[in-house]
Motif scaffolding. Structure first.
Motif, PDB file in Angstrom:
ATOM      1  N   THR A   1       8.049  20.430 -16.497  1.00 24.42           N
ATOM      2  CA  THR A   1       7.984  19.764 -15.202  1.00 24.42           C
ATOM      3  C   THR A   1       7.779  18.277 -15.437  1.00 24.42           C
ATOM      4  O   THR A   1       6.912  17.896 -16.214  1.00 24.42           O
ATOM      5  CB  THR A   1       6.759  20.262 -14.405  1.00 24.42           C
ATOM      6  N   ARG A   2       8.600  17.514 -14.796  1.00 24.81           N
ATOM      7  CA  ARG A   2       8.393  16.058 -14.865  1.00 24.81           C
ATOM      8  C   ARG A   2       8.378  15.515 -13.453  1.00 24.81           C
ATOM      9  O   ARG A   2       9.303  15.745 -12.681  1.00 24.81           O
ATOM     10  CB  ARG A   2       9.525  15.390 -15.635  1.00 24.81           C
ATOM     11  N   LEU A   3       7.312  14.814 -13.124  1.00 27.54           N
ATOM     12  CA  LEU A   3       7.247  14.160 -11.829  1.00 27.54           C
ATOM     13  C   LEU A   3       7.192  12.665 -12.091  1.00 27.54           C
ATOM     14  O   LEU A   3       6.380  12.206 -12.879  1.00 27.54           O
ATOM     15  CB  LEU A   3       5.986  14.582 -11.077  1.00 27.54           C
ATOM     16  N   THR A   4       8.072  11.948 -11.453  1.00 25.92           N
ATOM     17  CA  THR A   4       8.057  10.511 -11.622  1.00 25.92           C
ATOM     18  C   THR A   4       8.059   9.894 -10.241  1.00 25.92           C
ATOM     19  O   THR A   4       8.823  10.321  -9.369  1.00 25.92           O
ATOM     20  CB  THR A   4       9.299  10.035 -12.391  1.00 25.92           C
ATOM     21  N   GLY A   5       7.208   8.938 -10.065  1.00 23.15           N
ATOM     22  CA  GLY A   5       7.179   8.266  -8.782  1.00 23.15           C
ATOM     23  C   GLY A   5       7.085   6.780  -8.992  1.00 23.15           C
ATOM     24  O   GLY A   5       6.653   6.311 -10.057  1.00 23.15           O
ATOM     25  N   GLY A   6       7.507   6.047  -8.011  1.00 21.62           N
ATOM     26  CA  GLY A   6       7.416   4.609  -8.157  1.00 21.62           C
ATOM     27  C   GLY A   6       7.329   3.951  -6.810  1.00 21.62           C
ATOM     28  O   GLY A   6       7.740   4.507  -5.793  1.00 21.62           O
ATOM     29  N   ALA A   7       6.763   2.769  -6.818  1.00 17.12           N
ATOM     30  CA  ALA A   7       6.658   2.009  -5.576  1.00 17.12           C
ATOM     31  C   ALA A   7       6.983   0.567  -5.858  1.00 17.12           C
ATOM     32  O   ALA A   7       6.699   0.057  -6.947  1.00 17.12           O
ATOM     33  CB  ALA A   7       5.246   2.120  -5.012  1.00 17.12           C
ATOM     34  N   SER A   8       7.600  -0.075  -4.894  1.00 21.51           N
ATOM     35  CA  SER A   8       7.866  -1.489  -5.010  1.00 21.51           C
ATOM     36  C   SER A   8       7.414  -2.111  -3.694  1.00 21.51           C
ATOM     37  O   SER A   8       7.843  -1.698  -2.620  1.00 21.51           O
ATOM     38  CB  SER A   8       9.356  -1.713  -5.245  1.00 21.51           C
ATOM     39  N   VAL A   9       6.508  -3.067  -3.787  1.00 19.66           N
ATOM     40  CA  VAL A   9       5.944  -3.680  -2.590  1.00 19.66           C
ATOM     41  C   VAL A   9       6.125  -5.181  -2.680  1.00 19.66           C
ATOM     42  O   VAL A   9       5.692  -5.796  -3.669  1.00 19.66           O
ATOM     43  CB  VAL A   9       4.433  -3.351  -2.459  1.00 19.66           C
ATOM     44  N   ARG A  10       6.764  -5.756  -1.687  1.00 22.88           N
ATOM     45  CA  ARG A  10       6.914  -7.213  -1.690  1.00 22.88           C
ATOM     46  C   ARG A  10       5.624  -7.826  -1.179  1.00 22.88           C
ATOM     47  O   ARG A  10       5.184  -7.539  -0.073  1.00 22.88           O
ATOM     48  CB  ARG A  10       8.089  -7.618  -0.798  1.00 22.88           C
ATOM     49  N   LEU A  11       5.001  -8.635  -2.000  1.00 25.64           N
ATOM     50  CA  LEU A  11       3.702  -9.188  -1.623  1.00 25.64           C
ATOM     51  C   LEU A  11       3.878 -10.547  -0.953  1.00 25.64           C
ATOM     52  O   LEU A  11       3.448 -10.778   0.159  1.00 25.64           O
ATOM     53  CB  LEU A  11       2.817  -9.339  -2.859  1.00 25.64           C
ATOM     54  N   LEU A  12       4.497 -11.429  -1.667  1.00 27.02           N
ATOM     55  CA  LEU A  12       4.750 -12.764  -1.150  1.00 27.02           C
ATOM     56  C   LEU A  12       6.225 -13.021  -1.346  1.00 27.02           C
ATOM     57  O   LEU A  12       6.935 -12.217  -1.936  1.00 27.02           O
ATOM     58  CB  LEU A  12       3.940 -13.811  -1.932  1.00 27.02           C
ATOM     59  N   ARG A  13       6.651 -14.158  -0.920  1.00 30.59           N
ATOM     60  CA  ARG A  13       8.039 -14.468  -1.111  1.00 30.59           C
ATOM     61  C   ARG A  13       8.348 -14.507  -2.620  1.00 30.59           C
ATOM     62  O   ARG A  13       7.731 -15.265  -3.365  1.00 30.59           O
ATOM     63  CB  ARG A  13       8.346 -15.829  -0.479  1.00 30.59           C
ATOM     64  N   GLY A  14       9.243 -13.658  -3.080  1.00 29.05           N
ATOM     65  CA  GLY A  14       9.629 -13.643  -4.484  1.00 29.05           C
ATOM     66  C   GLY A  14       8.679 -12.878  -5.388  1.00 29.05           C
ATOM     67  O   GLY A  14       8.959 -12.681  -6.563  1.00 29.05           O
ATOM     68  N   LEU A  15       7.545 -12.465  -4.842  1.00 26.61           N
ATOM     69  CA  LEU A  15       6.575 -11.771  -5.682  1.00 26.61           C
ATOM     70  C   LEU A  15       6.478 -10.337  -5.214  1.00 26.61           C
ATOM     71  O   LEU A  15       6.329 -10.061  -4.026  1.00 26.61           O
ATOM     72  CB  LEU A  15       5.206 -12.444  -5.571  1.00 26.61           C
ATOM     73  N   ARG A  16       6.576  -9.422  -6.139  1.00 27.32           N
ATOM     74  CA  ARG A  16       6.421  -8.040  -5.740  1.00 27.32           C
ATOM     75  C   ARG A  16       5.600  -7.271  -6.762  1.00 27.32           C
ATOM     76  O   ARG A  16       5.504  -7.660  -7.931  1.00 27.32           O
ATOM     77  CB  ARG A  16       7.786  -7.375  -5.525  1.00 27.32           C
ATOM     78  N   TYR A  17       5.034  -6.220  -6.275  1.00 23.77           N
ATOM     79  CA  TYR A  17       4.284  -5.313  -7.133  1.00 23.77           C
ATOM     80  C   TYR A  17       5.155  -4.084  -7.370  1.00 23.77           C
ATOM     81  O   TYR A  17       5.812  -3.596  -6.462  1.00 23.77           O
ATOM     82  CB  TYR A  17       2.978  -4.913  -6.441  1.00 23.77           C
ATOM     83  N   GLU A  18       5.170  -3.627  -8.589  1.00 24.65           N
ATOM     84  CA  GLU A  18       5.896  -2.399  -8.874  1.00 24.65           C
ATOM     85  C   GLU A  18       4.983  -1.440  -9.595  1.00 24.65           C
ATOM     86  O   GLU A  18       4.267  -1.827 -10.512  1.00 24.65           O
ATOM     87  CB  GLU A  18       7.115  -2.687  -9.752  1.00 24.65           C
ATOM     88  N   GLY A  19       5.005  -0.237  -9.199  1.00 28.81           N
ATOM     89  CA  GLY A  19       4.198   0.776  -9.873  1.00 28.81           C
ATOM     90  C   GLY A  19       5.094   1.918 -10.295  1.00 28.81           C
ATOM     91  O   GLY A  19       6.070   2.240  -9.622  1.00 28.81           O
ATOM     92  N   ASN A  20       4.785   2.464 -11.427  1.00 34.93           N
ATOM     93  CA  ASN A  20       5.586   3.572 -11.917  1.00 34.93           C
ATOM     94  C   ASN A  20       4.630   4.624 -12.463  1.00 34.93           C
ATOM     95  O   ASN A  20       3.732   4.298 -13.234  1.00 34.93           O
ATOM     96  CB  ASN A  20       6.507   3.080 -13.029  1.00 34.93           C
ATOM     97  N   PHE A  21       4.794   5.833 -12.017  1.00 34.02           N
ATOM     98  CA  PHE A  21       3.849   6.870 -12.405  1.00 34.02           C
ATOM     99  C   PHE A  21       4.611   8.095 -12.848  1.00 34.02           C
ATOM    100  O   PHE A  21       5.502   8.554 -12.150  1.00 34.02           O
ATOM    101  CB  PHE A  21       2.948   7.225 -11.217  1.00 34.02           C
TER     102      PHE A  21
END
Lengths: 1228, 480
Positions: free
Chosen positions: A597-617
């Motif tokens: 079983t492999r579960l992969t998730g990710g999120a991309s959140v734009r914080l400011l103009r041109g700046l974003r947070y990315e998470g990968n799990f």
């Protein structure tokens, strides 16, 4: 030039609209073919009363632009007069069309000419208020795409995107559909649905052969537009990956597609014995990027799937793969840190596209590999075998009393049927005539047809995959389900894999995006107790009576040396001790199941103009269980019992059984593994000053854990129906044992029970990493990339300071084509120079090297309690293996991108190679994991893609991938083990000044008058003495390396309408191998005893001998005609047959060229497929692995030749040669 | 603006969180592996199988002069065995590892580690730690007796201070190189020093045959003194060993009485006595073993045709001597009178009770204590009574000191043939003025009755240093 005139039409209105739409799409296609135009055309024209059609044709030929118009309408228009000089096309057209009632739009390099009155508005339909929509078009990496044509579907309203990717368009209604097209991008349709603002992502169009230099580079952490990436990365061709569907392993489909990637071809059930062509070593080296950079066992690249590192790439369904990027140099790879020194393969799986209708696809293939060539080994016929056995028989050196005595071990030699006859004759138990008759009858038997009948079958692989994808505004998905059935070449084996993959993407808001992937696979397999047999076994031994079909008895192969020993044991134990391999088939079973079983998730959140947070799990678990059951009736259980039985004292009493006399042996192994990865990163992606400065900054942290546990249990006296077992006194059986048993297993007439009944192991690895990556581009011309990463792990017993070894890289790219001085060379479309430098590293693998002594349980059964011994010796001197990487690359695209390609020159200097380092013999052990030398790899990689013919119906593309690698060991820690000729020739793989995996050979000088092998010494004298003491090493001849110097592929892809034909030819050139020759020149002529233990497949692979032995020296004078040494039964110390086996005459040129596959695929005509309810139905047929050319004339397929230094196997059975695959692909 | 601040705060928290969680994250104690720390860990190292299994006896046995060889079988032996038997100068090919040393050097590393570290370990009493260290020192001395008997000249007190010895390794350091040969005197002083220091810290009670006790250290000390020609001290050490043996209240450690044990139900009884010899108790049950090292000896066995015991040595056994059951002449047509050693092919070495009695007997002979209570004859009789019926066991009366010394050496042959200890004896006899110079040689017999002799030259009582070791230690002096 373009022939795209509209055909005649009898009516206007909606039909005409349709036609224009069709025209536009065809024009787009045409545009992608014809790009060699004058971008800034200046037109000079002087014509009087000329038809509009002719004006257009003239302009077309002068500018090379594509013109799109309704030929009927244009033909009916009035003639025009035009006189212009050095005017722009726009001006000329405005001038010409104004009077004729036409208007024009220039879109990229296409001109659309239409009547000034908009035909799309029919008077029947009440007008709907128009609305203005705005949008931005970006690529997969989020970079703006300029020059994309945006058309309102069903109208001629069109515009094209600006430099910033923006467009603005008036649409007739809320329900309008926008059609986005561009030369190199996949056409996409977007429903307006009342929205006024869009961000539309477009994917590159898969134009065969162009992807290398166009597609963005995905490092697994980020996707960078190719024009901004300085790293050396390769993208194998997707179309071919998809068409080459004869294996479910994505890596096997990459063979020949990526310059610098060497794929060893091992397939099918027997892949475990593997192909070691490239490396002379095991399976760990199946995939190698840019030559051998390490001498450790594992040289495989790092596999990253959807941003998460996975260990076993073969569990991924190749049909789910969307994109593969192979990262080769430091800039590309160093972001992956200490595990990336061998290159990185980044894979993303498919996903659904937003606002896309549901698409269903079904793919199936059936791959027929044929029966393994079990008689591939050069071995004697039965008649030759018996004749040779008679010549060699020596009952004096090997007296019957000795060979027939029951020993305690299962090792040693069996007394085979022909020997029994020979000894019987020698011992005068039978007459010479009778013996001759018996031997003659053996000589007349050939067991190969029975071998094929009972122990082999045709191998095949069957896969079908059903996938569904679709998407709405917020949510899109891709899901697939597949089943792979693998029929191995061994009857009774079963193997199947089920996989399920579901990816969900959520665009929650313009700021927030999420994805979740669920990937499940279940592998099930079972096997019976078949023997592994091939023509290396005794050629006359049948497996069943040819008349009655009754299974044949072969207990002589076991520890029961002779029939009389067997009879004594049977009488004493009252247990049947016959061993009939065919009967054993159903007396045991091994079953295994693995759930992953492999579960992969990710999120991309734009914080400011041109700046974003990315998470990968990522979170993955693997659970596998294997069970082995061997029934009471099985030979291993019976023979085990006999060794723990005390004979009956009198005929009336029963023997004493110290193991359960009823029930079988049952063992289970449960393995569990879980791993997780958490990655957080901040990405700054910005540009300023009208994109003159583009900056990408990435800063991140990652934590990983892997944990695995394995437990196994064994019980005796097991009843599979009642599920119970019997208790056994293992304490006594293990420590004191049974004295005077029927068949003693240990010395001193005693049997000791030594098999473990329980075992448990656990390992845990954790890694904590920090990394950073930066990319800066100035004026779209100059790019700088840099990366840095530090990994720390929980390596036990290692100094913390040893972990602070960051890896880093820096690189630059000069996009020459953007320079003004090159703009006038309009036939150059792509030209960029790349230069990178960086450090990659290889940490010693966990547990292999520590700064303190690491102890493990090493108990002695004689000691009062558990014991501890050293598993890893403290080695404070150990340091990281460090590789300096230089890469100089050139990307080019010429003639309207008809010729594109990349050229890379690289150099990798590796210092402090980690490997088994021989140490002072008195220090405590003979070798440890240590740093033992330096080496470098230099190479050139070239990939050229040409579009040879491009037409509407017919196209022909060629790709040539070529790589050259030269490897040299530059320094080797001086060890004592390489100062002797025998060591150098027979055991040395690494020697300073020579490539890794070098082959050294004795300088063969033929046989002497006694039939003994001789070699030339450096001074030219002949030498035959067994010892090589004090012979200068100069006597050894360097013959080359096991590694190919050149490798690559030549791929051709031909399309005619709905018919595709592709072929890939792979080549490996410039390497050497050792031939498999006869190695046995002394001793008895009989097979080794076979270990028949519970759960095993006994290997009947000895007994017959190499057919070279027929050519051996037999009498003085033979040395003139043969090189094969004399066979001796005693006084073997007078010569050394290794001189022959490892002689220079046996090193062959292992170069070969193979047609890896040729594939034809054909789509049903659209009308037919539509009637079937499908959008497209394609059939394909593929033929794999045809040898086109090989340099050797010994019938050796170098892919199936174990050229290992240890020389244990020689050949492996070829499979999958000439395999045929039938495939079907249906899209709904 | 407020929104921005909130976001920045979140970011800050995120990065602080990232940085703080990492320390404990990497501090994982694995299962199944450990780094020695506690006293118990060092104690368990003494239980290691690394201190149990060796393959030295077979190597020595080929060198012993009680052994002869037969062709064509000898011609099928590995080249190394053939060279050893022929007393050739070079036994190894240059690239070949001296495999009989693999286990010994591994042992040396482990015991050096214990000796150097155990006193600083946690959790044990000083007495426990000293006991563990003493066991390790005993084992180190046992290892060095092997080095000495293989690669140094027989001990001659007048030249020992200048004769080359063997590198003395006191550290467990894998990277240490090169090693330098000590003098022979330093080497033996090191061995004697270890054993002398170990004796008082060792337990008298034997709890496991795997572990050293006072019996073992004293007996090994006797063995070392005998090799050095210090017979008086050897006598004292062997008396101490027997004293400790008597005081032992732990597991049984004494001689088997063959008269009983070879009968049905006895420890040495075998249903296949005639073909495979007496049964062999496993090492934990072998009561004659006081220091259980297991040695694999490929030169003996019921199917071994290549090596035999010489007719001369075979004739030393009286007809009633039950030790002869370890031999057979089945299938031996030549040479006349020779015997095949049936077993055991895995034999307990280390230190066994018979050798202790024989060492004391020798010591008593050398101090001219020949007959009477507490004499050499008493020790010999004590052993012989357990090896044969009492009628045959008597020690001949009226022997002179030198006759009885010869008798002891013959008894050692009868008791210890094929165990490898004969090589030790041959070496010390060569420098012992009590024994006249003997020209020793090996004989290879052919089926037609012809023989070939391989003389043992005095310099070959010392093996050459294996080339692998010479190469690992540049500058190391080889033996002539």
């Amino acid at each position: 030039m373009s022939k795209l005139n509209a055909t005649s039409s009898k009516s206007h209105g909606s039909q005409a609209r349709l036609r224009i739409m069709r025209l536009i799409s065809v024009a787009t296609l045409a545009a992608c073919i014809h790009i060699s135009t004058f971008a800034h055309a200046q037109v000079t024209l002087a014509e009087t009363n000329i038809t509009l059609q002719r004006v257009i044709r003239k302009l077309q030929s002068m500018t090379g632009f594509d013109f799109l118009y309704d030929a009927d309408l244009v033909a009916r228009s009035a003639p025009v007069t035009v006189r212009v000089k050095d005017a722009s096309l726009d001006v000329v057209l405005t001038h010409c069309l104004k009077s004729s009632g036409f208007t024009h739009t220039i879109i990229g390099r296409s001109v659309v000419i239409r009547p000034a009155v908009d035909l799309s508005i029919s008077s029947d339909i009440p007008p709907i208020p128009p609305m203005i929509v705005r949008g931005r078009v970006v690529d997969e990496a989020g970079a703006p795409l300029s020059g994309v044509t945006v058309t309102v579907k069903g109208s001629s309203t069109a515009t094209s995107t600006t430099e910033a990717g923006d467009f603005e368009l008036t649409v007739p209604s809320e329900e309008s559909v926008l059609v986005l097209t561009a030369v190199n991008l996949e056409r996409i349709e977007v429903v307006v649905k009342g929205r006024a603002s869009f961000e539309i992502q477009m994917r590159p169009r898969i134009v065969y052969g162009q992807d290398v230099v166009i597609r963005p580079v995905n490092t697994g952490y980020q996707s960078l537009p190719n024009e901004r990436s300085a790293g050396s990365a390769a993208k194998p061709n997707e179309v071919l990956i998809r068409d080459r569907a004869n294996s479910t392993n994505i890596m096997q489909r990459l063979d020949g597609l990526v310059p610098g990637l060497t794929v060893s071809f091992a397939q099918g059930a027997r892949a475990s014995s593997g192909n070691r062509m490239m490396t002379g070593e095991g399976n760990a080296n199946q995939y190698i990027v840019r030559g051998i950079g390490s001498v450790q066992a594992d040289r495989a690249p790092l596999f990253v799937v959807n941003g998460i590192v996975i260990d076993d790439i073969s569990t991924l369904n190749a049909n789910d793969v969307e994109d593969v990027t192979v990262l080769k140099d430091a800039t590309a790879a160093s972001i992956w840190g200490s595990r990336a020194a061998n290159g990185v393969v980044v894979i993303t799986t498919r996903k659904g596209t937003a606002r896309q209708k549901i698409r269903v696809q079904y793919d199936a293939f059936y791959n027929m590999q044929g029966t393994p060539e079990y008689d591939y080994y050069p071995r004697m016929s039965s008649a030759d075998f018996i004749r040779t056995a008679e010549q060699i028989f020596d009952p004096v050196t090997f007296p019957w009393g000795t060979v027939s005595q029951f020993g305690t071990t299962t090792s040693g030699l069996s007394v085979s049927p022909h020997e029994v006859i020979q000894y019987n004759r020698f011992r005068r138990l039978i007459s010479p005539q009778r013996a001759q008759q018996q031997l003659d009858s053996l000589a007349a038997i050939d067991n190969r047809s029975q071998m094929g009948e009972y122990f082999y079958r045709s191998q095949s692989l069957f896969n079908n995959t059903l996938s569904v994808s679709g998407g709405g505004n917020v949510h899109s998905f891709y899901g697939s389900f597949s089943y792979t059935g693998n029929q191995s070449g061994v009857p009774g084996e079963r193997n199947g894999v089920y996989t399920m993959n579901l990816r969900n993407d959520f665009n929650i808001s313009p700021r927030v995006r999420l994805f979740i992937i669920t990937d499940l696979s279940r592998t099930e397999g079972s096997r019976k107790r078949s023997v592994s047999v091939d023509n290396r076994f005794l050629p006359y031994q049948l497996f069943a009576d040819p008349v009655t079909g009754r299974p044949a008895e072969m207990s002589y192969l076991s520890y029961l040396v002779t029939d009389s020993v067997k009879r004594v044991f049977e009488n004493q134990s009252r247990i049947d001790l016959n061993y009939r391999p065919l009967e054993e088939l159903d007396r045991g079973k091994t079953e295994s199941a693995t759930m992953q079983t492999r579960l992969t998730g990710g999120a991309s959140v734009r914080l400011l103009r041109g700046l974003r947070y990315e998470g990968n799990f990522g979170f993955g678990t693997t659970g596998s269980s294997t069970s082995n059951y061997d029934a009471e009736a099985s030979f291993p259980v019976r023979s085990n019992l006999v060794t723990f039985t005390k004979a009956a004292v009198a005929p009336s009493t029963v023997p004493t059984y110290l193991l359960p006399p009823f029930g079988g042996q049952y063992s289970t192994t449960e393995q569990q593994a879980r791993s997780w990865t958490v990655r957080n990163q901040l990405v700054l992606d910005t540009s300023f000053d009208a994109r003159r400065h583009q900056l990408t900054l990435l800063l991140g942290q990652e934590a990983q854990e892997r944990f695995s546990r394995s437990t196994s249990n064994t019980v005796l006296g097991y009843d599979p129906l009642l599920l119970n077992y019997q208790n056994v006194d293992f304490f006594t059986l293990g420590l004191t044992g049974v004295s005077n048993p029927v068949a003693a297993r240990n010395t001193g007439n005693r049997s000791l029970y030594a098999q473990p009944v329980f075992s448990h192991t656990e390992t845990m690895t954790r890694v904590s990493s920090y990394y950073s990556n930066a990319g800066y581009t100035f004026s779209r011309r100059y790019s700088l990339n840099a990366s840095w990463r530090n990994d720390e792990s929980n390596l036990f017993g290692v100094d913390k300071s040893a972990q602070r070894k960051p890896v880093w890289s820096i690189g630059g790219k000069w996009n020459l084509v953007q320079e003004a001085f090159l703009k006038r060379f309009n036939r150059i479309d792509i030209l960029a120079l790349r230069l990178t430098y960086g450090i990659t590293g290889n940490a010693p693998s966990p547990g292999s090297a520590t700064s303190q002594d690491v102890l493990v349980v090493r108990s002695s059964s004689f000691a009062p309690g558990p014991g501890l011994g050293i598993s890893t010796y403290a080695n404070k001197a150990l340091t990281w293996e460090r590789t300096e990487n230089y890469n100089l690359g050139l990307d080019f695209g010429l003639l309207g991108r008809r010729v594109t390609g990349t050229l890379d020159l690289y150099r990798r200097n590796t210092t402090d190679l980690i490997g088994q380092l021989p140490i002072n013999y008195l220090a405590g052990t003979s070798s440890i994991v240590g740093n033992f030398g330096d080496m470098n790899n230099r190479g050139v990689e070239l990939s050229i893609n040409t579009l040879n013919v491009v037409d509407r119906d017919f196209s022909w593309n060629t790709v040539l991938n070529l790589s050259y690698n030269r490897n040299t060991i530059t320094r080797l820690q001086q060890t004592s083990s390489i100062n002797d000729l025998a060591t150098l020739v027979q055991q040395t793989k690494y020697y300073a000044g020579y490539p890794a995996l070098s082959i050294f050979a004795y300088d063969w000088a033929g046989l002497d008058a006694m039939g003994d092998p001789q070699i030339f010494l450096a001074d030219g004298s002949k030498y035959k003495t067994a010892t090589t003491t004090n012979i200068p090493l100069a006597a050894a001849r360097y013959m080359g390396s096991f590694q190919p110097l050149w490798n690559g592929g030549l791929l051709n892809f031909i399309r005619y309408r709905n018919f595709n034909l592709s072929s890939s030819i792979i080549f490996n050139l410039g390497h050497r191998g050792r031939r498999d020759v006869n190695e046995k020149y002394s001793g008895r002529f009989t097979p080794n005893r076979v270990t028949i233990s519970p759960g095993s497949s006994p290997e009947l692979q000895t007994g017959n001998f190499h057919s070279d032995l027929l050519k051996r020296w037999m009498k003085p004078g033979d040395e003139l005609v043969t090189d094969v040494p004399v066979y001796l039964t005693t006084n073997t110390a007078r010569r050394n047959t290794a001189y022959y086996v490892f002689g220079s005459q046996h090193v062959y040129d292992a170069s070969f060229i193979k047609l890896r596959d040729i594939t034809a695929s054909m789509g049903l005509p659209q009308a037919v497929s539509r009637r079937l309810g499908a959008e497209e139905v394609r059939f394909r047929i593929q033929l794999s692995n045809l040898m086109l050319w090989k340099a050797n004339r010994f019938g050796i397929d170098p892919e199936f030749q174990v050229t290992d230094i240890n020389y244990t196997l020689g050949r492996v059975l070829p499979v999958g040669q000439g395999a045929l695959t039938l495939g079907l692909n249906v899209r709904f | 603006m407020r929104k921005m601040t909130l976001r920045h705060t979140l970011l800050l928290v995120f990065f602080i969180g990232m940085a703080s969680c990492r320390k404990e994250f990497l501090e994982v104690v694995p299962t199944g592996r450990l780094i020695a720390e506690k006293t118990l860990d060092y104690e368990l190292m003494l239980n290691s199988s690394d201190l149990t299994l060796y393959s030295l006896a077979g190597f020595y046995a080929i060198l012993g002069d009680e052994v002869a060889a037969r062709n064509p079988f000898f011609g099928t032996r590995p080249v190394k065995d053939q060279r050893l038997f022929r007393y050739e100068n070079d036994v190894y090919n240059p690239g070949e590892d001296p495999t009989e040393l693999t286990a010994v050097t591994r042992t040396l590393y482990l015991v050096n580690k214990i000796i150097n570290e155990v006193m600083d370990s946690k959790g044990g009493t000083d007495e426990q730690k000293r006991g563990i260290r003493a066991e390790a020192m005993t084992c180190r001395a046992w290892v060095y007796l092997h080095f000495a008997n293989l690669y140094t000249k027989p001990y001659n007190p007048s030249t020992a201070a200048s004769d080359p010895g063997f590198p003395i390794i006191r550290e467990a350091d894998i990277n240490k190189t090169p090693y330098v040969r000590s003098t022979l005197k330093e080497l033996y002083d090191f061995i004697v020093g270890d054993l002398t220091a170990a004796v008082p810290d060792l337990p008298v009670t034997i709890t496991s045959r795997h572990r050293a006790s006072r019996v073992v250290a004293s007996a090994l000390l006797a063995r070392a003194y005998l090799a050095m020609g210090r017979h008086g001290e050897a006598l004292i050490a062997s008396e101490n060993a027997i004293g400790a043996l008597r005081a032992n209240t732990g597991i049984a450690a004494r001689l088997y009485d063959y008269n009983i044990e070879m009968l049905t139900g006895g420890a040495l009884f075998s249903t296949t006595m005639a073909t495979t010899g007496p049964a062999q108790p496993t090492l934990p049950n072998h009561i004659e073993s006081v220091y259980g090292k297991q040695d694999i000896n490929g030169t003996v066995g019921s199917t071994v045709n290549h090596f035999i015991i010489t007719p001369q040595v075979a004739s030393l056994y009286g007809a009633a001597d039950l030790r002869r059951r370890y031999y057979s002449n089945t299938g031996l047509t030549y040479p006349v009178g020779a015997l095949r050693r049936l077993g055991p092919s895995i034999q307990p070495t280390g230190m066994n009770v018979p050798e202790i009695y024989l060492m004391r007997a020798e010591g008593r002979v050398r101090s001219n204590n020949l007959y009477g209570a507490g004499s050499a004859a008493e020790d010999l009789l004590f052993l012989r009574l357990r090896r044969m019926p009492s009628a045959a066991a008597a020690v001949p009366a009226g022997m002179t000191q030198s006759q009885m010394l010869q008798y002891v050496m013959d008894e050692r042959l009868r008791e210890l043939a094929f165990s490898g200890l004969r090589w030790f004896d041959m070496r010390r006899m060569s420098v012992d003025p009590q024994f006249s110079a003997i020209n020793r040689s090996h004989v290879l017999y052919f089926a037609d009755g012809s023989t070939q002799n391989y003389p043992l030259r005095p310099e070959r009582l010392t093996l050459r240093i294996p080339p692998r070791i010479l190469n690992d230690n540049p500058g190391m002096q080889d033996n002539p």
